[in-house]
Each structure stands twice: as C-alpha cells, then as structure tokens.
Write a protein that holds these residues in place. Sequence first.
Motif, short mmCIF file in Angstrom:
data_model
loop_
_atom_site.label_atom_id
_atom_site.label_comp_id
_atom_site.label_asym_id
_atom_site.label_seq_id
_atom_site.Cartn_x
_atom_site.Cartn_y
_atom_site.Cartn_z
N ARG A 9 -26.40 -15.67 -4.43
CA ARG A 9 -25.00 -15.98 -4.66
C ARG A 9 -24.74 -16.17 -6.14
N THR A 10 -23.63 -15.68 -6.59
CA THR A 10 -23.33 -15.77 -8.02
C THR A 10 -23.05 -17.20 -8.45
N ALA A 11 -22.65 -18.06 -7.53
CA ALA A 11 -22.38 -19.44 -7.92
C ALA A 11 -23.63 -20.10 -8.46
N ASP A 12 -24.78 -19.81 -7.87
CA ASP A 12 -26.03 -20.40 -8.35
C ASP A 12 -26.34 -19.92 -9.75
N ARG A 13 -26.09 -18.68 -10.03
CA ARG A 13 -26.39 -18.14 -11.33
C ARG A 13 -25.44 -18.67 -12.39
N ALA A 17 -25.36 -24.69 -9.23
CA ALA A 17 -25.06 -25.41 -8.01
C ALA A 17 -25.64 -24.69 -6.82
N ALA A 18 -26.23 -25.41 -5.91
CA ALA A 18 -26.80 -24.80 -4.71
C ALA A 18 -27.15 -25.89 -3.73
N ALA A 145 -40.31 -17.15 -1.31
CA ALA A 145 -40.62 -16.87 0.09
C ALA A 145 -40.44 -18.09 0.96
N LEU A 146 -40.29 -19.27 0.35
CA LEU A 146 -40.17 -20.52 1.10
C LEU A 146 -38.76 -21.07 1.12
N VAL A 147 -37.94 -20.73 0.13
CA VAL A 147 -36.57 -21.25 0.06
C VAL A 147 -35.61 -20.09 -0.19
N PRO A 148 -34.35 -20.21 0.22
CA PRO A 148 -33.38 -19.14 -0.06
C PRO A 148 -33.09 -19.04 -1.55
N GLN A 149 -32.68 -17.87 -1.99
CA GLN A 149 -32.42 -17.63 -3.40
C GLN A 149 -31.42 -18.61 -3.98
N GLU A 150 -30.39 -18.96 -3.20
CA GLU A 150 -29.36 -19.85 -3.74
C GLU A 150 -29.85 -21.28 -3.95
N SER A 151 -31.03 -21.60 -3.42
CA SER A 151 -31.59 -22.95 -3.58
C SER A 151 -32.70 -23.01 -4.62
N THR A 348 -36.08 -20.46 -12.98
CA THR A 348 -35.07 -19.91 -12.08
C THR A 348 -34.57 -18.56 -12.57
N VAL A 349 -34.38 -18.41 -13.87
CA VAL A 349 -33.92 -17.13 -14.41
C VAL A 349 -34.91 -16.02 -14.09
#
Length: 434
Positions: A9-13, A17-18, A145-151, A348-349
């Motif tokens: 999600r672009t909001a995380d980038r 926020a996530a 592999a353990l958490v969603p990308q937005e997190s 994260t980046v």
Amino acid sequence: MTHTDKAPRTADRATGAAGPPAWRGGFGRLWTAAAVSRLGDALRGTALPLLAYSLTDSPLLISLVTVCGFLPWLLFGLLGGAVADRMDRRRAMWTVDMARGLLMAGFALAVATGRAGIGLLLALAFALTTLQTLFDNAATALLPALVPQESLTTANARLLTGQEVAHRFLGGPLAPALIALGAAFPFLADALTYLLAAGLVASLRTPPPARPPAAAGRILRRDLTEGVRELWRDRVLRAFCLSVALANTGMGALIATLVMVVKDGLGAGNTGYAVLTTGYGIGTVLGGLCAARVIAVAGGPFRAALLTAVLQTLLLVGFGTVSATGAAAVLLGLFGFAGTVATVLEATVVQQRAPAALLGRISGAFRTMSLGTAPLGGLLGGAAATAYGPGSPALLAAGLLGLAALALLPARPPVRQMPDSAPTGSGQIPHTAP
C-alpha cells in the motif's frame, strides 16, 4: 503468510503508517529469537572492549577489533546475499546461529584458561561477522514472508525495539555481574543465547519464497553482479546506500574508539562506560517505539532520513566537545534515537523496493557497500585518536554524517510523484534517473 511481489500500500511508503504485525504466524518467535540473540550480543559487546583494553594500550590495536568486525561485509557481503537467495532462509539462519554458539563457547574456554590474546579477539570478530553476512541477508529476506508488506515498517521497528531492550536493559545490567564472576562468563552466556535463538528460528514454518529457480548452468558470479546492478539502477536505493556508507564510516570511527573516549577523554571508568551505553540504549528504544510516527510526521521516508542525518551530525559535534559524562550520555541517547529511526527506514526501503526473487542479493549488495566502509572508519578513528586525542573521532564522524545527509538529496521525490518510493505495479525496481 506467503511472500508476494505485489506492490504494498502506498500509505506505508509515504508515511510509515501501517497496522501492527500479528505475533502469531512466526513473527513472535522471530522477535524472541532476535531479542535473545541481542542479549548475548550485549554481554559480548560490553566484555570484549574491556578485555581488549586490558590486553593492549594501543588505540590502533583496539580499533582493529572493530575493523575486523566489519571487514567481512566488504569481503563476503555479496556472497552472503547470493547464498541467501539460493537456500532456505530459515535453515540458513539457524545453522549460522548454531555455528556462532559453538564458536563463542570455544572462545569462552580460551578466556577461562588464559589463552585469549589480542590476536584471538581479532580472529573472533572476523569469524562472527563472516557468519553474520549470511544470517542478516537471510533475515532481511525472511521477514516479508512472515508479515504483510504494509506492516514492514512497524515490524522492523518492533524487532529493533525488542533487540535494544534486551541489549541495554537486560544485557547492560547483567554484563557487569557476569564479568565480576569471571571474564569468561559473558562469552559463555552469549554462546547459550545463540543456541536458544537457533532453536526458535528452526521452529518457524514458512513456505518457500515465490521466486523462480536458478537456471541450469547459472553461475554464482552472475548472482553477485545482478544484486549490485539492480541496486545501482534504483535511484532511491542508490542514494540511501551511499548515505549509509558515509554514515557507517563515521560510526566505525566512533565505535572503535568509544572505550577510549570514556576512559581517557571523560576520565570515567567502567561505570561511566555503562552510563553512556545505557543512555544510548534508552534513546534507541524510544526511537524504535516512535519510528513510524516520526516518519509520518516528517512527511515520508526521504524527509525523515534527511532529518535524522542532520540531527545526528549536530549531536556528534556536541559529543566530541563535552567533558561531562552526564551530558555525553544525553547526547548519545538522542543520537541513538535518531539512529534507530534511520535503521528502520533503511531496512524497510530495501524490503519494499526490491523484488522478492532479488531481495537477498540486493540486501547483500546494500550491506556490502554500506557496511564495507566501517573498517576504514575504524582505522581513521584510531589514527585520529592517536594524533589528536579521544574527542577527535566523534568530530570526524560528525563530518561524515553531514556528507551522508547531502548524499540523500538524489532520493528527493519529484514534486509530481507522491509517495516518494512507490514501486511499479509489477513489483520490479523502477529505474529512474537521478
């Protein structure tokens, strides 16, 4: 949760926020393993400089312990990333921790029998980091592999926060008590934490990453160059990598000489050393707790990274000129706060911009190019302390952090493009000209 190449999600980038990652599904065990392992690192990290200081009074030899702790990234970082993309990352991590546990147990025995000299310390630092080049690249690739990308931002922040709590508030107070029992005890405890962490990681159940198998006849050299090429073609990753390389040169100079700053510059003993490292630890924990909000308030990853680099520059100028232990501890605590935010951003980046199939190799290239400069910093710090006194490495580091802030400018997002690090819809790295 399986790994995915889909764009997060672009909001995380844009803001960091996530939603928080779920503790179930493996993240809780990975967090525990990271915290336990960091506890052992704290015990070793406190005892090793003091042991080195007791074995030699040469600033250059003491700084070489830090140099040997970073040099393998320059020699083997790319190889570690390529291997991490070729094998089961979970297996790579627990195997490495088993090897490190046995290595530390052997070193503890050498210390207990009085056979640990400065040469063995250098060899230990080199061997541990050589193994770490595979472990860290595998861990970076395993987390998505353990958490969603937005997190990912929140997950990275929680991992770092847990590690720093274990490091500063458990390992910090425990280290002097273990040292009082005997010089070998901190290293024996470190060995046990490695073995416990290996068991936790081995218990994870994750599906294989969704990446194509290596083509027949594919040679390792092609994997090594591919990670570097893809890293360098990405405008944002390239700028972040150059910035971190300059910052880590400064950090190498500071870390390699910190025990001399405390003992010779501030005139403090082991208690003063503990006060400064505790102040730094408080700052890093607070930085981990506040990282996502700081990134959001700053207006995105680029602005947050630039802000932290400038702030760290100013704090190091103060640290290099103060003469009171309390003031130095406060400055080092604020420095740790900014540093943790920067570390969360960097991890994260890389995780969000790199395709899944290349994540290990790009992570290895990033770490090789950014951490490979730390040995140079350690040598420069030792030389500066010898020539100009114990306060000079911090001022040298401040200058390098200032250059790190300037190196981030090519990552500045175009006015028309928000968020600044959004990927292409295919999940491939966008090759944008600077």
